[in-house]
Scaffold this motif. Structure first.
Motif, PDB file in Angstrom:
ATOM      1  N   PRO A  75       8.918  -3.148 -11.029  1.00  0.00           N
ATOM      2  CA  PRO A  75       7.543  -3.142 -10.543  1.00  0.00           C
ATOM      3  C   PRO A  75       7.339  -2.105  -9.445  1.00  0.00           C
ATOM      4  O   PRO A  75       8.230  -1.814  -8.672  1.00  0.00           O
ATOM      5  CB  PRO A  75       7.363  -4.560  -9.994  1.00  0.00           C
ATOM      6  CG  PRO A  75       8.737  -5.009  -9.661  1.00  0.00           C
ATOM      7  CD  PRO A  75       9.645  -4.371 -10.659  1.00  0.00           C
ATOM      8  N   SER A  76       6.163  -1.551  -9.407  1.00  0.00           N
ATOM      9  CA  SER A  76       5.795  -0.632  -8.335  1.00  0.00           C
ATOM     10  C   SER A  76       5.295  -1.464  -7.170  1.00  0.00           C
ATOM     11  O   SER A  76       4.288  -2.165  -7.283  1.00  0.00           O
ATOM     12  CB  SER A  76       4.703   0.328  -8.814  1.00  0.00           C
ATOM     13  OG  SER A  76       4.255   1.119  -7.751  1.00  0.00           O
ATOM     14  N   ALA A  77       6.014  -1.404  -6.076  1.00  0.00           N
ATOM     15  CA  ALA A  77       5.716  -2.293  -4.949  1.00  0.00           C
ATOM     16  C   ALA A  77       4.281  -2.161  -4.459  1.00  0.00           C
ATOM     17  O   ALA A  77       3.669  -3.136  -4.026  1.00  0.00           O
ATOM     18  CB  ALA A  77       6.696  -2.012  -3.815  1.00  0.00           C
ATOM     19  N   GLY A  78       3.738  -0.953  -4.526  1.00  0.00           N
ATOM     20  CA  GLY A  78       2.400  -0.764  -3.982  1.00  0.00           C
ATOM     21  C   GLY A  78       1.295  -0.775  -5.012  1.00  0.00           C
ATOM     22  O   GLY A  78       0.155  -0.420  -4.689  1.00  0.00           O
ATOM     23  N   LEU A  79       1.598  -1.159  -6.252  1.00  0.00           N
ATOM     24  CA  LEU A  79       0.586  -1.098  -7.300  1.00  0.00           C
ATOM     25  C   LEU A  79      -0.585  -2.026  -7.016  1.00  0.00           C
ATOM     26  O   LEU A  79      -1.752  -1.638  -7.131  1.00  0.00           O
ATOM     27  CB  LEU A  79       1.210  -1.443  -8.660  1.00  0.00           C
ATOM     28  CG  LEU A  79       0.268  -1.358  -9.866  1.00  0.00           C
ATOM     29  CD1 LEU A  79      -0.299   0.040 -10.024  1.00  0.00           C
ATOM     30  CD2 LEU A  79       1.009  -1.780 -11.132  1.00  0.00           C
ATOM     31  N   LEU A  80      -0.290  -3.264  -6.626  1.00  0.00           N
ATOM     32  CA  LEU A  80      -1.328  -4.237  -6.294  1.00  0.00           C
ATOM     33  C   LEU A  80      -1.094  -4.757  -4.886  1.00  0.00           C
ATOM     34  O   LEU A  80       0.047  -4.900  -4.440  1.00  0.00           O
ATOM     35  CB  LEU A  80      -1.305  -5.426  -7.269  1.00  0.00           C
ATOM     36  CG  LEU A  80      -1.516  -5.146  -8.760  1.00  0.00           C
ATOM     37  CD1 LEU A  80      -1.433  -6.448  -9.542  1.00  0.00           C
ATOM     38  CD2 LEU A  80      -2.848  -4.460  -9.010  1.00  0.00           C
TER      39      LEU A  80
END
Length: 490
Positions: A425-430
């Motif tokens: 997961p992209s930590a800053g996506l949401l």
């Protein structure tokens, strides 16, 4: 030897599994999509399509119903029985889209249901690594020749040829089975220039008797697939199948992954070798395949089920076991998965197997599935705490309804229950608030319900939901749930 958590399996076996689940959810015989795919291949060849185009059309036919678990909650709201509702739509003897005709008096249902189905089908194609043309076709499954289809109202040459071919093949198989050959040909003739081009319909009508006879004389032909060569040596993650299965019931989001993780950990603690751990992990991921055959209104029923409903539930693991006949390398896993609701004292289903005929992998799976279910909320009850769920399962094991060693391995020495994500997961996506709201809507909560739970206004929830959809590049709850689960955001 591969790592025990390796869930990579042949791509074609996952596609066939998705076709099997789709046929169950549509109320069709489980060989419908394979038969339609074979007919599609014949049609593409007779129409002069390239080898690549033939394979693309067959893949579209196999995955045509892959998105139907995604809109099952909405179908259930409209029709009550989502499975029978779909079956009735496909059986309609209309000159145009039976889907559109069957929802004509239900507001914008045709458009909204099509959008959900097509968006998820396209996302599945993307996650399977299929080419852009196949993905585009699956995003436009309900478009038609005359432009009255959905989701985008494409017409004529704007509609991928694979969509027309899959639609024609499906109509031929269903109408011939239900109404006989002559009536099937008449209905296809009426739909020409409405749903699909006249010239394609004419090719089908010229060869239909020959193709159907070939399938009837040798049903194994529907298993013979030119996709074998195209997809040779291509693999994909089995988690995508688990996530699609769980979409049918919003309150089961992430359920199959959690069961798989718990079951594998318990198997490791009980000393099963790596090969058996891996088989059990995969079996747990797919143990809900047969759930697609049972209407949502049955699964959502609190308390005791009517006898007729209970019989449908009892057959869910039976259908999971039957999947072994169609899904190649996953046959052993499907057999283990079919024991998910058996009990050592013989009180389970569908076999009512007792301890001597109950493989240890099946005993672990049954206990893991029960524990995850107890720890999660259901429409009719709140989730039990870890301690309470563990105590309840131990009591059941003491009474002989679960394997005591399996329960102890699950409860007394728990390991991480975090499901393995197929992507980092992209930590800053949401933002954290967006993830919190996404978790609630993925479980079926409305914007208003989320607002009440989080003590914020519905308009604030709506703003966050729009932001989540934009960041995940989707427009429906089901698609957001599927993408977020694959990204490890849920």
């Amino acid at each position: 030897m591969k790592a025990v958590d390796d869930s990579s399996v042949p791509l074609l076996d996952v596609i066939r599994s998705l076709a099997f689940v789709g046929d169950l959810a549509m109320g069709q015989p489980t060989d419908h999509s394979p038969r339609a795919a074979w007919i599609t291949g014949q049609l593409a060849h007779e129409s002069g399509a390239s080898k690549a185009a033939c394979s693309r059309a067959m893949a579209v036919a196999l995955l045509r119903w892959s998105g139907c678990t995604a809109n099952a909650p909405e179908f259930a709201q409209l029709f009550g029985d989502d499975v029978s509702g779909r079956k009735a739509l496909l059986a309609m003897q209309s000159s145009g889209s039976s889907f559109r005709s069957g929802t004509r008096n239900k507001g914008s249902a045709f458009l909204s249901l099509s959008r959900i189905h097509c968006e998820v089908s396209g996302d599945i194609a993307g996650q399977l690594g299929l080419d852009d043309d196949t993905e585009f076709a699956l995003r436009h499954l309900f478009e038609s020749q005359d432009g009255t289809g959905a989701p985008d109202g494409l017409r004529g040459d704007q509609v991928p040829m694979a969509v027309y071919m899959a639609s024609l093949a499906g109509d031929l198989d269903i109408f011939n089975r239900l109404y006989g050959f002559d009536q099937a040909c008449r209905l296809i003739g009426e739909r020409a220039e409405v749903l699909y081009p006249r010239e394609l319909a004419d090719v089908v009508l010229a060869h239909a008797r020959q193709w159907l006879a070939a399938l009837d004389n040798d049903p194994t032909l529907s298993g013979a697939c030119s996709l074998d060569a195209n997809f040779a040596d291509r693999t994909t993650s089995l988690e995508i199948l688990a996530d699609v299965i769980d979409l049918k019931l919003p309150w089961m989001t992430g359920y199959s992954r959690q069961v798989a993780q718990l079951a594998r950990n318990a198997a490791r603690q009980l000393g099963l070798d790596e090969m058996r751990q891996q088989r059990l992990y995969r079996a747990a991921l797919i143990h809900g395949m047969g759930r697609a055959s049972v209407p949502n209104m049955v699964w959502d029923t609190p308390g005791r089920l009517a006898e007729s409903s209970w019989e449908r539930v009892r057959l869910a693991p039976y259908w999971t076991g039957r999947a072994a006949r169609q899904i190649g390398s996953l046959a052993g896993e499907a057999e283990v998965a079919s024991y998910a609701y058996e009990r050592p004292d013989g009180s389970g289903y569908f076999r009512e197997a007792k301890d001597a005929n109950f493989p240890v992998e099946g005993r672990i799976l049954a206990a893991a599935a029960a524990l995850v279910a107890l720890r999660a909320a259901r429409p009719w009850r709140e989730a039990y705490s870890e301690a309470a769920a563990g105590d309840m399962l131990k009591a059941e094991a003491a009474a002989g309804r679960y394997d005591l060693d399996a329960v102890r391995a699950l409860v007394d020495k728990p390991r991480s229950t975090t499901a393995k994500s197929s992507a980092t997961p992209s930590a800053g996506l949401l933002s954290e608030r967006e993830r919190e709201i996404l978790r609630w809507i993925s479980l079926g909560a409305s914007n208003k319900q989320v607002a009440q739970k989080l003590s914020i206004s519905p308009s604030t929830v709506r703003t966050h939901v729009e932001s989540v959809f934009r960041k995940l590049d989707c427009s429906t709850r089901a698609a957001a749930t599927l993408k977020a689960t694959q990204l490890g955001l849920l």
